[in-house]
Design a protein around this motif. Sequence first.
Motif, PDB file in Angstrom:
ATOM      1  N   GLU A 141       0.846  -1.195   0.000  1.00 22.47           N
ATOM      2  CA  GLU A 141       0.000   0.000   0.000  1.00 22.47           C
ATOM      3  C   GLU A 141       0.884   1.248   0.000  1.00 22.47           C
ATOM      4  N   LEU A 142       0.259   2.371  -0.289  1.00 25.02           N
ATOM      5  CA  LEU A 142       1.014   3.625  -0.306  1.00 25.02           C
ATOM      6  C   LEU A 142       1.763   3.822   1.008  1.00 25.02           C
ATOM      7  N   GLY A 143       1.137   3.481   2.105  1.00 24.65           N
ATOM      8  CA  GLY A 143       1.732   3.724   3.419  1.00 24.65           C
ATOM      9  C   GLY A 143       2.397   2.524   4.061  1.00 24.65           C
ATOM     10  N   HIS A 144       2.282   1.348   3.463  1.00 24.80           N
ATOM     11  CA  HIS A 144       2.892   0.174   4.083  1.00 24.80           C
ATOM     12  C   HIS A 144       3.520  -0.745   3.054  1.00 24.80           C
ATOM     13  N   GLY A 145       4.787  -1.057   3.286  1.00 26.54           N
ATOM     14  CA  GLY A 145       5.455  -2.008   2.420  1.00 26.54           C
ATOM     15  C   GLY A 145       5.958  -3.182   3.238  1.00 26.54           C
ATOM     16  N   SER A 146       7.039  -2.938   3.968  1.00 27.49           N
ATOM     17  CA  SER A 146       7.656  -4.029   4.728  1.00 27.49           C
ATOM     18  C   SER A 146       6.741  -4.569   5.814  1.00 27.49           C
ATOM     19  N   LEU A 171      -6.209   7.294   2.462  1.00 33.74           N
ATOM     20  CA  LEU A 171      -5.338   7.498   1.305  1.00 33.74           C
ATOM     21  C   LEU A 171      -4.158   6.528   1.351  1.00 33.74           C
ATOM     22  N   TRP A 176      -0.607   0.094  -3.906  1.00 34.36           N
ATOM     23  CA  TRP A 176       0.385   0.887  -4.636  1.00 34.36           C
ATOM     24  C   TRP A 176       1.456  -0.028  -5.187  1.00 34.36           C
ATOM     25  N   TRP A 177       1.947   0.267  -6.333  1.00 37.02           N
ATOM     26  CA  TRP A 177       2.979  -0.556  -6.978  1.00 37.02           C
ATOM     27  C   TRP A 177       2.433  -1.868  -7.512  1.00 37.02           C
ATOM     28  N   LEU A 227       0.712   4.147 -12.317  1.00 32.06           N
ATOM     29  CA  LEU A 227       1.843   4.765 -11.600  1.00 32.06           C
ATOM     30  C   LEU A 227       2.878   5.367 -12.544  1.00 32.06           C
ATOM     31  N   TRP A 240      -2.125   1.825  -9.044  1.00 29.78           N
ATOM     32  CA  TRP A 240      -2.690   1.887  -7.700  1.00 29.78           C
ATOM     33  C   TRP A 240      -4.151   1.457  -7.775  1.00 29.78           C
ATOM     34  N   ARG A 242      -7.890   1.502  -5.430  1.00 30.61           N
ATOM     35  CA  ARG A 242      -8.665   1.811  -4.217  1.00 30.61           C
ATOM     36  C   ARG A 242      -9.980   1.052  -4.294  1.00 30.61           C
TER      37      ARG A 242
ATOM     38  N   ARG B 308       7.662   8.990   7.268  1.00 32.99           N
ATOM     39  CA  ARG B 308       7.304   7.600   7.036  1.00 32.99           C
ATOM     40  C   ARG B 308       7.394   6.828   8.356  1.00 32.99           C
ATOM     41  N   GLN B 310       6.808   2.908  10.059  1.00 28.51           N
ATOM     42  CA  GLN B 310       6.690   1.500   9.703  1.00 28.51           C
ATOM     43  C   GLN B 310       7.050   0.649  10.915  1.00 28.51           C
ATOM     44  N   VAL B 642       1.230  11.971  -9.193  1.00 32.46           N
ATOM     45  CA  VAL B 642       1.126  10.758 -10.012  1.00 32.46           C
ATOM     46  C   VAL B 642      -0.187  10.749 -10.788  1.00 32.46           C
TER      47      VAL B 642
END
Lengths: 680, 680
Positions: A141-146, A171, A176-177, A227, A240, A242, B308, B310, B642
């Motif tokens: 997500e835009l705000g969470h990856g790892s 948001l 994302w990605w 993107l 992306w 939603r 950021r 996390q 974007v």
Amino acid sequence: MASIAEERKAPSFPIREMTYWLDGGKDVTELKERVMLELERDPLWRVSDHPNLTLAQTRERAMTKVRRIADLAISRPIEETGHRMSLVSVVDAGFWTRVGVHFGLFFGALQGQATPAQLAYWMSRGALSMQGITGCFGMTELGHGSNVAGLETTATFDPKTDEFVVHSPTLTSTKWWIGGAAHTATHCAVYAQLVVDGKRYGTKTFVVQLRDTKTFELMPGVNIGDLGKKMGRDQIDNGWIRFTHVRIPRSHMLMKHTKVLRSGKVIEPPLAQLAYGALIQGRVLMVSDSANVAKRALTIATRYAAVRRQFSDGTPGAPENKLLDYPIHQHRLLPLMAQTFAMTFAAREMTAGYTRLMSQLSAVGDAKGAEAQEVIKNLKETHATSAGLKAFCTWMCLNIIDQCRQSLGGHGYSSYTGLSQAYSDFAVHCTWEGDNTILTLQCGRYLVATALEARNGQPLPSNLSYLADAQKAAAPAGSSPDEVCALATLKAAWSSVAANAIRTAVRDFEAGLAKGLSKDNAYEFSSAARLHAARMHTYTYLLHRFDAQVAQSPGALRPILTRLARLFGAHSAVQHSGEFLLAGFYSPAQVDALKAFVSTACAELRPDAVPLTDAFGYSDYVINSPLGRYDGNVYEKYFELVTELNPQKPVPYFDSVIRPLLERTNDRDDGPELEFDGEE
Amino acid sequence: MASIAEERKAPSFPIREMTYWLDGGKDVTELKERVMLELERDPLWRVSDHPNLTLAQTRERAMTKVRRIADLAISRPIEETGHRMSLVSVVDAGFWTRVGVHFGLFFGALQGQATPAQLAYWMSRGALSMQGITGCFGMTELGHGSNVAGLETTATFDPKTDEFVVHSPTLTSTKWWIGGAAHTATHCAVYAQLVVDGKRYGTKTFVVQLRDTKTFELMPGVNIGDLGKKMGRDQIDNGWIRFTHVRIPRSHMLMKHTKVLRSGKVIEPPLAQLAYGALIQGRVLMVSDSANVAKRALTIATRYAAVRRQFSDGTPGAPENKLLDYPIHQHRLLPLMAQTFAMTFAAREMTAGYTRLMSQLSAVGDAKGAEAQEVIKNLKETHATSAGLKAFCTWMCLNIIDQCRQSLGGHGYSSYTGLSQAYSDFAVHCTWEGDNTILTLQCGRYLVATALEARNGQPLPSNLSYLADAQKAAAPAGSSPDEVCALATLKAAWSSVAANAIRTAVRDFEAGLAKGLSKDNAYEFSSAARLHAARMHTYTYLLHRFDAQVAQSPGALRPILTRLARLFGAHSAVQHSGEFLLAGFYSPAQVDALKAFVSTACAELRPDAVPLTDAFGYSDYVINSPLGRYDGNVYEKYFELVTELNPQKPVPYFDSVIRPLLERTNDRDDGPELEFDGEE
């Protein structure tokens, strides 16, 4: 061309036999050669014009190739498909991703997380063959990856309708990605927080339809955007997504592990860890990819260095010197060659270990007893080793690409010589499927925990057995390069350095605990030492596996492989010489001997440099760089390619922009001279 | 946004005062702010949409800006132009090159190599103001880059017509990488072998007209092609040029140094070395550029890390942790921050030294005596120091950009967050104006030669005076981080390591001579040691200059600058810890103290991280990344950018490509079953 022909006159080893050994057998080499020929002859697979395609053209061309690869994937043996994809990853990394998102991630999620009935359902809908369904993988997500556990998207069970409602509440919860979302996918494996009766059960996977499979219109409640431009891999259309209260049947949650019954009752799996096996596969693939991409980069840099001449020693009439004859150029390239072999062998052993693990996992099934515990131990070990290898091999390869690119001088900056795009394409390997820094810390955490367990009498796992040997290992008595850099000595040296680094990480971790930090915070406190321990461990692993492979190799190859293994061990040791002095393994005089050995080893490998690139066995099509051509005809072919792709036309903006610039007169207004300006 | 606001509550130093100090005074800061505002408000200067432009659009837009910058360059004070260009280099590196080729290289060649009458002539033709003439710089050839003396293009004097005939005799003599050749230039400063009466006099510079200034048609005998796509800097139209017996007046050879009289008599200059001064300027600029580009990269990475979040430590309801609060993230970024300050101060001192040298050079003119010898000595010293600094600072900055990019996680891979393009644009700095490896070897050769002269009683030049101190420097007695990492101790440690590295390079050089190698070949033989000596020398130089700047800095800034200088010295020492142990300066326990100090220093600098980026003083326009915004509103602005640049449209190739894929049925022909297949 004569320059490169003379390089092949007297290799010290049988080139073809080396290719078989690296590939894993004559059959494999011949299969790869068939695949290379098939790709090269299919006009769809032209890659030399990639630099001149726009983003839209790049994506469309990639999509036209998807069908070809999908048809081959379902009609040809899986082993052939594996080799095809591993070649495609070198030739056309972005396209590899576009295909991999469907087959590896989307279908992989079904395979790993669906029940047998669910898998059969999706197979019948065409999810394997891309007939009716193209998939993508909605985790990040835009705000969470790892932090996958922290994802914000929710899937809330509605018992009234027996559905899940998938929703993006913020948001930052926007997916994302998501590769394939912008242009390709009809369905998505969405990671979302399972919510039943107000209670959260953590992140699970749900198949959500994104688009009508007939019209490609977005489904109600689904919003998707593009993107756009990325650093590399523009063949894949990341987007992306939603979700706004999107309803899916309950049966679209993948329920191999956690189940939600019709009543809303949630049944959680006995051993959640068993679900993590799937994460390892991507990492193993990236270790292989690191080795393969490095082979291509070194082929280009080495062959060019055997052809490019610059500066002469002043002898009248003599040609200028080949770059490859300069000791400094040998220092630039040959240690990277040794690293490439090290990665190749590590990838081979890692792949075998992963395959063993997967069959153990499927044999143990849902069992819980001692057997399952043993598998979980192996899983943890493989997880930690693959995490460290993925991180340090992708970093190593990224560095190899850039060093090779820089070694081409100015021509490395052209998009037609292959390595700038290779760098941009490869760079993402350091981030996705586990950010490298986080993976190293996971590996380091495992090392600390295992060392503590060993202190409490637990046996060492096989990948750490060197720790026991390290204490017994004796430093060499003398300081001649041959004594210092014997392979056994280098192995002992690295073991002792890794053991020392792990001890330091344990010390820092315990110092954190002693300060009253929680276990997690004590791990954070020791993170620099953990990362360092993971690096030392991984280099040690690479050298030990290299040595094991040398021991198994055909006799005719053993001398050169030994030379490469020693160069790998010694060069890496010079790069970390402080650690060897700190561990008290080598004396200062012995570190000097290491440095001298690296120079000697480079000089000794120099005559085999081009034959070694030949042994990698990549055709000119796969190399895809005029500077790396087998025949050495670099300048002519480079000139041809550049002029073919950039035919000269009149400057399109001469009349509108350049002429007005050239023909302008000064238009500056300094104002009238004022009458009283001289009066003061 | 609250996340970043809290970062600014209690900086340990006055931010604005730091900006003035870094810029070189309040006036300079205000001037730069005026220029940033002027760029930001001019729609021509939009840069946030660059990722979405095609190559053709990129080049055309760049050309439209050339006029604006040319008008400003001739109407505004030179100091303002300098600051404008240094900002433009950060914002729009490729455009900077397009302009720099004319003003810096083409006009620079006229200034440096034309006689006064020639310069006046070209000025009257509009060569400064781009009125009638746009210039490019024709040095590099397909087959020759670093070895300028080996260029193949010839300029043969024809006494009958009083002309030179400029000719490309081979494919490899094709001028290559010529910026501005493909689309921009009317004239070229061509480097060619001067041939008079069959005799070669070496490489000289000739002004050759490429295109008709009214029609832009190519001149007879001139052939030009486009080099197309590059790794970066696509704003500049690099091209290739081939000359086929092109005739130019004799007076178009630039004759400040070597002259060709009407009779064909060639007069060579008394001191050829004096011509090399011009090479230094580009290197000095690149040291500044390294510092500036690094400031931008760190601003993006640091601000994003303050926003950021996390992973959490599990406290219910608590927000996740800021990346910047993780010790490992501090380790990733803050040493790079210290490097950036080191480069900033080195650039300042190097620029001042260069300016002094240039005025000495113009004062000494054509004189030959002791005075000239003194200037030549200074020239050599500045040449060597600038060569080392150019190489190691550009490598350092390239690494900083990529480390910062990786620290952004997946978002670093987007073209809209700024650092992937920064990397691609910057990478060429490591190659042009002297390939870094060759420059380091030149620097190393100077170090060896100077050390040998010093052994013979010659005084040490000022940049090497630390060698004399190094022998007296005593290692600290204790091993507490404060003792080990006092700035004076670190300086002594680095001096001693550099002195050791130079001794080793001298040793290897002399070993080469002892083997009977020629002087040049003995230098080649010692190249690994020379490169290493240049690295150790340059780091030592950076630390010494950093310390000197700290000593001159305002009192309020001294504590934080001291902290940064110590972090720079200690972190660099940890990276090369083996050298410190080998030199016998630090003990193993003291190296452990260095590592501990780096962790402590990172933690101590952590609260000032965002204020330090503020002190760099780059506006959001210059930063040009939603992740590096001053206000921390990263997700909203990233999403906006974007979606604005990639509005969703129907998939253009759905009907032609995707539908046939989804709707295909199996078309595989397995043939009839043969009657006799069961019979065996």
